[in-house]
Design a protein around this motif. Structure first.
Motif, PDB file in Angstrom:
ATOM      1  N   PRO A  71      14.312  -5.951  34.871  1.00  0.00           N
ATOM      2  CA  PRO A  71      12.887  -6.031  34.525  1.00  0.00           C
ATOM      3  C   PRO A  71      12.594  -5.383  33.179  1.00  0.00           C
ATOM      4  N   ILE A  72      11.679  -5.995  32.439  1.00  0.00           N
ATOM      5  CA  ILE A  72      11.203  -5.458  31.160  1.00  0.00           C
ATOM      6  C   ILE A  72       9.805  -4.907  31.393  1.00  0.00           C
ATOM      7  N   SER A  73       9.576  -3.681  31.004  1.00  0.00           N
ATOM      8  CA  SER A  73       8.296  -3.017  31.254  1.00  0.00           C
ATOM      9  C   SER A  73       7.118  -3.838  30.740  1.00  0.00           C
ATOM     10  N   GLY A  74       6.068  -3.896  31.544  1.00  0.00           N
ATOM     11  CA  GLY A  74       4.846  -4.567  31.124  1.00  0.00           C
ATOM     12  C   GLY A  74       4.128  -3.839  30.009  1.00  0.00           C
ATOM     13  N   ARG A  75       4.604  -2.638  29.680  1.00  0.00           N
ATOM     14  CA  ARG A  75       3.991  -1.899  28.581  1.00  0.00           C
ATOM     15  C   ARG A  75       4.130  -2.656  27.269  1.00  0.00           C
ATOM     16  N   TYR A  76       5.227  -3.407  27.110  1.00  0.00           N
ATOM     17  CA  TYR A  76       5.473  -4.078  25.837  1.00  0.00           C
ATOM     18  C   TYR A  76       4.399  -5.108  25.500  1.00  0.00           C
ATOM     19  N   PRO A  77       4.120  -6.075  26.367  1.00  0.00           N
ATOM     20  CA  PRO A  77       3.039  -7.013  26.020  1.00  0.00           C
ATOM     21  C   PRO A  77       1.671  -6.348  26.014  1.00  0.00           C
ATOM     22  N   LEU A  78       1.489  -5.304  26.838  1.00  0.00           N
ATOM     23  CA  LEU A  78       0.206  -4.619  26.874  1.00  0.00           C
ATOM     24  C   LEU A  78      -0.091  -3.954  25.534  1.00  0.00           C
ATOM     25  N   VAL A  79       0.891  -3.246  24.979  1.00  0.00           N
ATOM     26  CA  VAL A  79       0.707  -2.588  23.683  1.00  0.00           C
ATOM     27  C   VAL A  79       0.457  -3.621  22.595  1.00  0.00           C
ATOM     28  N   GLU A  80       1.208  -4.716  22.615  1.00  0.00           N
ATOM     29  CA  GLU A  80       1.039  -5.757  21.596  1.00  0.00           C
ATOM     30  C   GLU A  80      -0.340  -6.391  21.674  1.00  0.00           C
ATOM     31  N   ALA A  81      -0.760  -6.750  22.893  1.00  0.00           N
ATOM     32  CA  ALA A  81      -2.076  -7.380  23.057  1.00  0.00           C
ATOM     33  C   ALA A  81      -3.200  -6.407  22.725  1.00  0.00           C
ATOM     34  N   LEU A  82      -3.051  -5.154  23.150  1.00  0.00           N
ATOM     35  CA  LEU A  82      -4.090  -4.156  22.878  1.00  0.00           C
ATOM     36  C   LEU A  82      -4.238  -3.909  21.382  1.00  0.00           C
ATOM     37  N   THR A  83      -3.110  -3.817  20.684  1.00  0.00           N
ATOM     38  CA  THR A  83      -3.166  -3.609  19.236  1.00  0.00           C
ATOM     39  C   THR A  83      -3.857  -4.783  18.552  1.00  0.00           C
ATOM     40  N   ALA A  84      -3.533  -5.997  18.969  1.00  0.00           N
ATOM     41  CA  ALA A  84      -4.162  -7.178  18.382  1.00  0.00           C
ATOM     42  C   ALA A  84      -5.664  -7.203  18.647  1.00  0.00           C
ATOM     43  N   LEU A  85      -6.066  -6.873  19.870  1.00  0.00           N
ATOM     44  CA  LEU A  85      -7.487  -6.894  20.215  1.00  0.00           C
ATOM     45  C   LEU A  85      -8.274  -5.838  19.443  1.00  0.00           C
ATOM     46  N   ILE A  86      -7.707  -4.638  19.340  1.00  0.00           N
ATOM     47  CA  ILE A  86      -8.407  -3.572  18.618  1.00  0.00           C
ATOM     48  C   ILE A  86      -8.491  -3.902  17.129  1.00  0.00           C
ATOM     49  N   PHE A  87      -7.397  -4.397  16.571  1.00  0.00           N
ATOM     50  CA  PHE A  87      -7.419  -4.792  15.154  1.00  0.00           C
ATOM     51  C   PHE A  87      -8.450  -5.883  14.922  1.00  0.00           C
ATOM     52  N   ALA A  88      -8.507  -6.860  15.837  1.00  0.00           N
ATOM     53  CA  ALA A  88      -9.475  -7.948  15.694  1.00  0.00           C
ATOM     54  C   ALA A  88     -10.898  -7.407  15.740  1.00  0.00           C
ATOM     55  N   GLY A  89     -11.160  -6.488  16.664  1.00  0.00           N
ATOM     56  CA  GLY A  89     -12.491  -5.910  16.780  1.00  0.00           C
ATOM     57  C   GLY A  89     -12.903  -5.159  15.520  1.00  0.00           C
ATOM     58  N   ILE A  90     -11.962  -4.417  14.949  1.00  0.00           N
ATOM     59  CA  ILE A  90     -12.257  -3.680  13.719  1.00  0.00           C
ATOM     60  C   ILE A  90     -12.536  -4.654  12.575  1.00  0.00           C
ATOM     61  N   GLY A  91     -11.701  -5.690  12.468  1.00  0.00           N
ATOM     62  CA  GLY A  91     -11.905  -6.680  11.416  1.00  0.00           C
ATOM     63  C   GLY A  91     -13.251  -7.375  11.528  1.00  0.00           C
ATOM     64  N   LEU A  92     -13.643  -7.730  12.760  1.00  0.00           N
ATOM     65  CA  LEU A  92     -14.928  -8.380  12.972  1.00  0.00           C
ATOM     66  C   LEU A  92     -16.087  -7.437  12.658  1.00  0.00           C
ATOM     67  N   ALA A  93     -15.894  -6.151  12.945  1.00  0.00           N
ATOM     68  CA  ALA A  93     -16.975  -5.183  12.771  1.00  0.00           C
ATOM     69  C   ALA A  93     -17.222  -4.826  11.306  1.00  0.00           C
ATOM     70  N   VAL A  94     -16.147  -4.630  10.543  1.00  0.00           N
ATOM     71  CA  VAL A  94     -16.334  -4.115   9.177  1.00  0.00           C
ATOM     72  C   VAL A  94     -16.030  -5.127   8.087  1.00  0.00           C
ATOM     73  N   GLY A  95     -15.342  -6.225   8.422  1.00  0.00           N
ATOM     74  CA  GLY A  95     -15.019  -7.209   7.399  1.00  0.00           C
ATOM     75  C   GLY A  95     -14.115  -6.634   6.324  1.00  0.00           C
ATOM     76  N   LEU A  96     -14.295  -7.101   5.098  1.00  0.00           N
ATOM     77  CA  LEU A  96     -13.454  -6.636   3.983  1.00  0.00           C
ATOM     78  C   LEU A  96     -14.015  -5.364   3.355  1.00  0.00           C
ATOM     79  N   ALA A  97     -14.330  -4.393   4.186  1.00  0.00           N
ATOM     80  CA  ALA A  97     -14.816  -3.109   3.683  1.00  0.00           C
ATOM     81  C   ALA A  97     -13.641  -2.273   3.197  1.00  0.00           C
ATOM     82  N   TRP A  98     -13.917  -1.336   2.307  1.00  0.00           N
ATOM     83  CA  TRP A  98     -12.860  -0.459   1.814  1.00  0.00           C
ATOM     84  C   TRP A  98     -12.314   0.435   2.919  1.00  0.00           C
ATOM     85  N   GLU A  99     -13.106   0.632   3.965  1.00  0.00           N
ATOM     86  CA  GLU A  99     -12.671   1.479   5.081  1.00  0.00           C
ATOM     87  C   GLU A  99     -11.724   0.758   6.034  1.00  0.00           C
TER      88      GLU A  99
END
Length: 261
Positions: A71-99
């Motif tokens: 078995p391969i730990s479910g942590r692997y896809p969870l971390v990948e999906a979570l990182t993508a979702l959080i990055f997407a949320g930040i991108g949608l929230a701030v756009g091409l801001a310097w921050e």
């Protein structure tokens, strides 16, 4: 534009989520994050490129090694999906801001260091040091990009304030706080200070609020009145994000209640 930034950030998050898994697994064991290539910990077989696609590779294999069926730990896809979702949320929230780079750096290390601290009760220097270096570069980008050199002063004050406070807390009660928390504190202070004073103040307070609530919940679940130790690093990050998201609103509310506005 924000939608496109969110989409590109999500793609970046998937890729960095895969790397985050490598860091989470290897650094606490003292291993290199560069070599050798990813392999099954059970049989040692190298992971094929087509199976190393974030999230989809794990789903294709149904969570098991292609060679030995371990078995391969479910942590692997969870971390990948979570990182993508959080990055997407930040991108949608701030756009091409310097921050944007600063927030993405914070998001990546939030996931990595929280996972490591929860698993090992450690915040390794090999992760905190690159985090600090990237924060310095990102804060400079914000200051130069916006033309607001006050960002640098706020960041320096935030780092000093958080660092001193956590160091004094460690001296006062070393059993209740690890020195890894002390080393992480100035980095988070630098991030929050660079963004705003409300983010700094609320983020610092919220870390202890959330950490205390978590400790109470653990004590209730374990039916213990004291002696419960929880990793504090994740709550430092939760506090930081609370300051970023709600700092201005909380500060306005507090000033209104206090009759200072």
């Amino acid at each position: 534009m924000h939608g496109l930034v969110g989409l590109l950030a999500a793609a970046l998050g998937l890729a960095l989520g895969s790397f985050a898994n490598v860091v989470i697994h290897r650094v606490p064991r003292g291993e290199s994050v560069v070599s050798p290539p990813s392999a099954c910990p059970a049989c040692g077989a190298r992971v094929r490129a087509r199976h190393n696609v974030p999230v989809l590779g794990w789903l294709w294999l149904r969570g098991r090694c292609a060679d030995c069926g371990a078995p391969i730990s479910g942590r692997y896809p969870l971390v990948e999906a979570l990182t993508a979702l959080i990055f997407a949320g930040i991108g949608l929230a701030v756009g091409l801001a310097w921050e944007l780079p600063l927030l993405l750096v914070l998001a990546f290390f939030t996931i990595v260091l929280s996972a490591v601290d929860l698993e090992t009760r450690r915040l390794p220097d090999r992760i905190v040091a690159p985090f600090a270096a990237l924060v310095v570069v990102s804060v400079l980008v914000v200051a130069l990009g916006t033309g607001d050199l006050g960002v640098l002063w706020r960041s320096a004050i935030g780092a000093a304030a958080f660092g001193l406070f956590y160091f004094l807390a460690f001296l006062a009660y070393p059993r209740g706080m690890g020195f890894g928390d002390v080393k992480l504190a100035p980095v988070l202070g630098a991030v929050l200070g660079s963004l705003s004073w409300p983010a700094l103040a609320v983020g610092g307070f919220a870390a202890f609020l959330w950490g205390s609530l978590a400790g109470v919940i653990v004590m209730i679940m374990q039916r213990r009145g004291r002696g419960v130790a929880i990793p504090f690093g994740p709550w430092m990050f939760v506090g930081a994000w609370t300051g970023i998201v709600a700092g201005a609103a909380v500060a306005d509310w507090y000033l209104g209640v206090a009759g200072l506005t």
